[in-house]
Design an enzyme around this catalytic site. Structure first.
Site, PDB file in Angstrom:
ATOM      1  N   ASP A 273      -1.079  -0.508   6.221  1.00  0.00           N
ATOM      2  CA  ASP A 273      -1.063   0.112   7.540  1.00  0.00           C
ATOM      3  C   ASP A 273      -2.064  -0.507   8.494  1.00  0.00           C
ATOM      4  O   ASP A 273      -2.170  -0.085   9.640  1.00  0.00           O
ATOM      5  CB  ASP A 273      -1.293   1.618   7.434  1.00  0.00           C
ATOM      6  CG  ASP A 273      -2.629   1.960   6.796  1.00  0.00           C
ATOM      7  OD1 ASP A 273      -3.478   1.064   6.676  1.00  0.00           O
ATOM      8  OD2 ASP A 273      -2.820   3.135   6.423  1.00  0.00           O
TER       9      ASP A 273
ATOM     10  N   ASP B 140       0.867  -1.169   0.000  1.00  0.00           N
ATOM     11  CA  ASP B 140       0.000   0.000   0.000  1.00  0.00           C
ATOM     12  C   ASP B 140       0.907   1.223   0.000  1.00  0.00           C
ATOM     13  O   ASP B 140       1.962   1.220   0.632  1.00  0.00           O
ATOM     14  CB  ASP B 140      -0.882  -0.003   1.250  1.00  0.00           C
ATOM     15  CG  ASP B 140      -1.707   1.259   1.358  1.00  0.00           C
ATOM     16  OD1 ASP B 140      -2.448   1.550   0.414  1.00  0.00           O
ATOM     17  OD2 ASP B 140      -1.573   1.952   2.384  1.00  0.00           O
TER      18      ASP B 140
ATOM     19  N   THR C 104      -2.804   1.955  -4.585  1.00  0.00           N
ATOM     20  CA  THR C 104      -3.137   3.232  -3.969  1.00  0.00           C
ATOM     21  C   THR C 104      -4.451   3.761  -4.529  1.00  0.00           C
ATOM     22  O   THR C 104      -4.861   3.404  -5.638  1.00  0.00           O
ATOM     23  CB  THR C 104      -2.017   4.264  -4.206  1.00  0.00           C
ATOM     24  OG1 THR C 104      -2.377   5.502  -3.607  1.00  0.00           O
ATOM     25  CG2 THR C 104      -1.778   4.487  -5.696  1.00  0.00           C
TER      26      THR C 104
END
Length: 682
Positions: A567, A360, A516
């Protein structure tokens, strides 16, 4: 609570032999070993067989009782843990190592008693004593080694202080136990002291030693508004911290739970080891019976007993029982020390087979916050003035882009004062600097004021936009608004991300990908900056969070084995879907729930460390299994006496020595995991 509670997370391995004597600490085995050794020495010294070997003679009243009396003590005292373990295995219908050891020493004891009463012409007591003593030595070393590995959990718990300085409403500090702290309390952390619980800095700035969480040795600056984690150390200045999590809710407690769960979980290699131990029980029992029958039929009952006992001694899967649990314990301890938190053992095992790493972008390869990258001034202005005035105008704004401009100006020493701040929703902000009205904003502000950007600035704008940067303009608001300069702000690529990509490529990863929600030009600019290879590596742009899971599924349908790195927030479904989910940054519940591996720091280079650890751990498991299993496969026929015709035979005592030696080999081989370098050199 002042320390993380480890009692709720017992670290018990899935191997029958080890968790069944988990109540015995290394000190207990050490005591039993030394006493048994002390009793074994006179038993060996008074053995007629040993005296014949070395050509000496001892004779004193009661010498014939030395073996039976002391040997019985050794059997009952030293052999008790093995007898207890055997009973448990029989009761649980899970035959394994302890039952094999108990069978061996029981048969040896029965044969020794029979010898003392004249049933056999054998001098057997010294071999029984040596067998029990050597078994105790092996178990002592095993429990000591595993205890050292489990010490990683105790070390984490010990990082929390026992007390803290809580501030009263009037600001006076009072020392209280950590268990008395609650969410919302403000504590004073003095230089050199540890943060007692997770919280946010409300006053002060200090360099924090976070190595116990992230594995990063260099201190990290923390100031007002930054989060700090329990157990980290303020190295050079005092902080005031508002507590936001205590006890089991702290990141440190979460890390400890991850380490404990990982050490308890069983991978494929552990299942194979357990299965082999069960097979070995039946094989050893059948071989022992066959050996007894064959040698008895050959008319040599004494040799039949010796061979049978030797088979049972050789079959003890001591090294096999240690092969996997010790590697698991050491690997998770080494990983935790390096800032890699292994939640799922199978995820770590799968990591060595991964051929695609999907990152990511935001917050993983980039910092997730904009920084000022470039400033351009129109004719008649200077870049220094453009930045200083823009920062003054933006000083009272809370927008992230405004904060980036103000921070950059402060770092370059060009701050000025402004007044009359006014925010223009969706367009920008305005204020007065030295009595002159200025505004900072984007294209919407230019359209509203009908202002044209000078050609030289427009060239910069095209270049910056192509690279994915956001562009803001500084305007002087006279009768006719004039553009004085432009500022480029971009989500900064982590410097270590480039090295992470290069290292993965060196490790043989086929494809490195990025996903993304940003526009494709932004994504491709970041990919180019990171060194992605055109035509080989892939970029997925403008992907909604809900579509990341589908992207991972599509890659898997192409036959790729995917490690997803994110994340842990909006990447949760993709992290769970991937062959291996790796969450960047510790502390989020979603990361803990969705990922198999958590990197305590935000350094993407940790991914290559996970691969190195996976490869090294699997290699050690296979080496230990091969040694332990191969040892039994070769030694069992020799113990049964298949080569006795050629003069090759193993006595029970020699078998015990070889068995203990194999255990030591396995333990030392596992300890080599400590040499694995998880963090690349800076």
């Amino acid at each position: 609570m002042s320390h993380v509670d480890t009692k709720n997370h017992p670290n018990q391995h899935g191997h029958g032999g080890h968790d069944k004597h988990a109540g015995h600490d290394p000190a207990a085995f050490r005591r039993k070993f030394w006493l048994s050794l002390a009793l074994t020495v006179p038993i060996v010294a008074t053995s007629h067989m040993v005296m014949d070997w070395f050509g000496y003679e001892l004779d004193f009243p009661g010498i014939s009782l030395v073996g039976p009396v002391l040997g019985t003590v050794v059997f009952g005292y030293g052999g008790w843990p093995f007898l207890q373990g055997a009973v448990r295995e029989v009761r649980d219908r899970a035959p394994g190592m302890m039952l094999l050891i108990a069978m061996a020493i029981t048969v040896a004891y029965a044969a020794s008693l029979a010898t003392s009463f004249g049933a056999f012409d054998l001098d057997f007591w010294w071999e029984l004593a040596a067998l029990v003593t050597i078994m105790l030595l092996g178990h002592w070393q095993e429990m000591k080694a595993i205890g050292q590995a489990r010490g990683a959990l105790s070390a984490l718990a010990a990082l929390l202080p026992d007390d803290a300085e809580r501030l009263d409403p009037d600001g006076a500090p009072h020392r209280v136990t950590v268990s008395e702290l609650g969410v919302g309390d403000v504590v004073l952390v003095r230089p050199g002291a540890r943060v007692p619980a997770d919280g946010t800095v409300v006053d002060g700035r200090a360099e924090m030693d976070e190595s116990m969480i992230t594995g990063e040795s260099r201190p990290v600056a923390r100031s007002t508004g930054d989060r700090v984690v329990a157990g980290t150390v303020a190295t050079d200045a005092a902080l005031r911290v508002r507590i936001e999590a205590v006890g089991d809710d702290t990141a440190l407690a979460g890390i400890q739970r991850l380490v404990s769960e990982a050490q308890q979980s069983s991978g494929r290699a552990q299942v194979l080891a357990d299965r082999f131990a069960a097979w070995l029980f039946y094989i050893a029992t059948a071989t022992a019976v066959l050996t007894l029958v064959v040698w008895s039929l050959l008319g040599n009952v004494d040799e039949a007993v010796v061979r049978t006992v030797t088979v049972l001694v050789i079959a003890c899967p001591h090294a096999l029982g240690l092969a996997i649990p010790l590697v698991i314990a050491l690997s998770t301890a080494v990983a935790a020390k390096g800032g890699i938190l292994v939640k799922d053992r199978l995820a770590l095992e799968r990591m060595r087979t991964v051929d695609t790493v999907l990152f990511d972008k935001t917050g993983t390869l980039t910092r997730g916050e904009h920084v000022l990258t470039e400033v351009a001034a129109a004719s008649g202005s200077t870049e220094r003035d453009v930045l200083a005035i823009a920062a003054a105008v933006e000083a009272d704004s809370e927008h992230p882009l405004a904060r980036a401009i103000v921070t950059a100006a402060a770092d370059r020493g060009g701050s000025r004062a402004a007044s009359g701040f006014h925010a223009m929703t969706g367009r920008g902000v305005r204020a007065e600097v030295d009595g002159v009205a200025y505004a900072v904003g984007g294209p919407a502000l230019l359209r509203e004021l009908d202002v044209t950007v000078p050609d030289d600035l427009d060239e910069h704008r095209h270049d910056w936009s192509r690279r994915g940067a956001a562009v803001l303009y500084l305007l002087r608001l006279d009768d006719d608004a004039v553009v004085l300069g432009a500022l480029a702000l971009a989500d900064q690529v982590r410097p270590e991300a480039r090295q992470a990509v290069a290292e993965l490529r060196q490790q043989g990863i086929r494809k490195i990908m990025m996903i993304t929600g940003d526009a494709r030009p932004v994504a491709e600019a970041v990919a180019a900056d990171l060194g992605f290879r055109t035509g080989e590596d892939e970029v997925f742009a403008e992907v909604l969070p809900a579509e990341k899971d589908d992207t991972v599924t599509g890659l898997q349908r192409r036959g790729l084995r995917v490690a997803m790195v994110g994340d842990g927030v909006n990447d949760a479904p993709a992290l769970a879907r991937a062959n291996v989910g790796i969450a960047i940054g510790a502390g989020t519940d979603v990361a803990i729930e969705s990922a198999g591996v958590v990197l305590a720091s935000s350094d993407p280079r940790g991914v290559s460390g996970v691969i190195r650890l996976s490869q090294a751990t699997y290699r050690k498991m296979l080496q230990n299994l091969a040694w332990a299993a191969g040892y039994n496969v070769v030694a069992l026929p020799l113990a049964a006496g298949v080569l006795a015709w050629a003069g090759v035979a193993l006595s029970p005592a020699v078998a015990a020595v070889l068995m203990s030696a194999s255990t030591i080999v396995v333990a030392l081989n596992a300890q080599l995991l400590r040499r694995v370098e998880l963090r690349p050199p800076d």
